[in-house]
Enzyme design. Structure first.
Site, PDB file in Angstrom:
ATOM      1  N   CYS A  92      20.324  44.147  35.525  1.00  0.00           N
ATOM      2  CA  CYS A  92      19.917  44.625  36.853  1.00  0.00           C
ATOM      3  C   CYS A  92      21.079  45.398  37.476  1.00  0.00           C
ATOM      4  O   CYS A  92      22.245  45.123  37.209  1.00  0.00           O
ATOM      5  CB  CYS A  92      19.545  43.433  37.735  1.00  0.00           C
ATOM      6  N   ASP A 109      22.042  45.178  40.389  1.00  0.00           N
ATOM      7  CA  ASP A 109      22.655  44.341  41.433  1.00  0.00           C
ATOM      8  C   ASP A 109      24.184  44.281  41.269  1.00  0.00           C
ATOM      9  O   ASP A 109      24.684  43.990  40.187  1.00  0.00           O
ATOM     10  CB  ASP A 109      22.053  42.918  41.337  1.00  0.00           C
ATOM     11  N   ARG A 122      26.255  42.186  42.038  1.00  0.00           N
ATOM     12  CA  ARG A 122      26.835  40.862  41.773  1.00  0.00           C
ATOM     13  C   ARG A 122      26.775  40.463  40.299  1.00  0.00           C
ATOM     14  O   ARG A 122      27.174  39.358  39.942  1.00  0.00           O
ATOM     15  CB  ARG A 122      26.119  39.814  42.636  1.00  0.00           C
ATOM     16  N   HIS A 136      18.623  38.027  36.483  1.00  0.00           N
ATOM     17  CA  HIS A 136      19.404  37.079  37.297  1.00  0.00           C
ATOM     18  C   HIS A 136      18.502  36.437  38.340  1.00  0.00           C
ATOM     19  O   HIS A 136      17.588  37.064  38.860  1.00  0.00           O
ATOM     20  CB  HIS A 136      20.602  37.767  37.959  1.00  0.00           C
ATOM     21  N   CYS A 185      16.985  37.733  42.251  1.00  0.00           N
ATOM     22  CA  CYS A 185      16.852  39.189  42.118  1.00  0.00           C
ATOM     23  C   CYS A 185      15.915  39.727  43.200  1.00  0.00           C
ATOM     24  O   CYS A 185      14.756  39.315  43.284  1.00  0.00           O
ATOM     25  CB  CYS A 185      16.303  39.527  40.734  1.00  0.00           C
TER      26      CYS A 185
END
Ligand SMILES: [Zn+2]
Length: 223
Positions: free
Chosen positions: A43, A45, A47, A99, A102
């Site tokens: 992803c 993302d 993080r 994750h 999400c």
């Protein structure tokens, strides 16, 4: 001119210098050739950075990321990246990594409109619809976590069924596809045990992975 990015450039100068001192020749070696053993499909993302959470250096993992780690059969961006990784870099492992927490999966689950990405997240909604009897009867938080996991399993199947992987396996190339999910709250990766390393294993491994999620009993059926 804005100086907001000065800190990043200064960080970079320090990192490059420290790396050069720790391992002389590091950059000249990498500049000549990359030979990663792993490809990461994750992803976007911020993080979930591939290198940091697996302890890998630059040059060790080839990365493709998008919203909600989706691999669509007609996505030339993802497919070209996978093809380059398999046919040119000869990676040995492709890992699809979702994750928990999400935002893309959550929006798909709740039907939240976020904009243009709604059309992309339609693919995750399709996963939810296909497996609704294994998801919809669960408490809301659990639904989200399970959809994160099932989305990874579906995308592993999509990678495995791509022409790139089918051709690689028919040539006898040693390359496997795996599915993991990452926990934002504890920083741990979990193996979803959906690894595939040959064409004739795909359906069996996929079905076994999906069947680990109990179906709602038929007497409870919502549809
Ligand atoms: Zn995400």
């Amino acid at each position: 001119m804005s100086r907001e990015l000065d800190e990043l450039l200064e960080n970079n100068r320090r990192w490059a210098e420290a790396t050069r001192q720790r391992e002389p020749g590091f950059f000249t070696r990498l500049a000549k050739q990359q030979s990663p053993r792993y490809m990461w499909i994750g992803c976007a993302d911020s993080r979930v950075p591939a290198n940091e959470i697996t302890g890998l250096d630059p040059g060790e993992v080839f990365v493709h990321r998008n919203v909600a780690n989706v691999v669509v059969h007609s996505d030339l961006n993802a497919l070209s990246t996978i093809q380059f990784a398999v046919e040119h870099l000869k990676v040995e492992h492709i890992i699809v990594v979702g994750h928990y927490g999400c935002a893309g999966v959550r929006a798909a689950l709740r039907g939240t409109r976020v904009g243009l990405a709604d059309n992309w997240l339609r693919h995750v909604q399709d996963v939810r619809l296909r497996h609704r009897r294994r998801i919809d009867h669960l408490p809301p938080d659990e639904q989200e976590n399970i959809l994160c996991e099932m989305n990874v399993i579906e995308q592993v199947g999509n990678v495995a069924l791509s022409t790139v992987m089918q051709d690689a396996w028919s040539r006898g190339q040693k390359v496997a596809v795996h599915g993991w999910v990452y926990g934002l709250v504890d920083g741990r990766l979990k193996d979803l045990d959906v690894s595939m390393d040959r064409s004739d294993a795909v359906v069996q491994v996929f079905s076994a992975a999906i069947k680990r999620y109990p179906r709602m009993s038929s007497t409870d059926t919502m549809f």
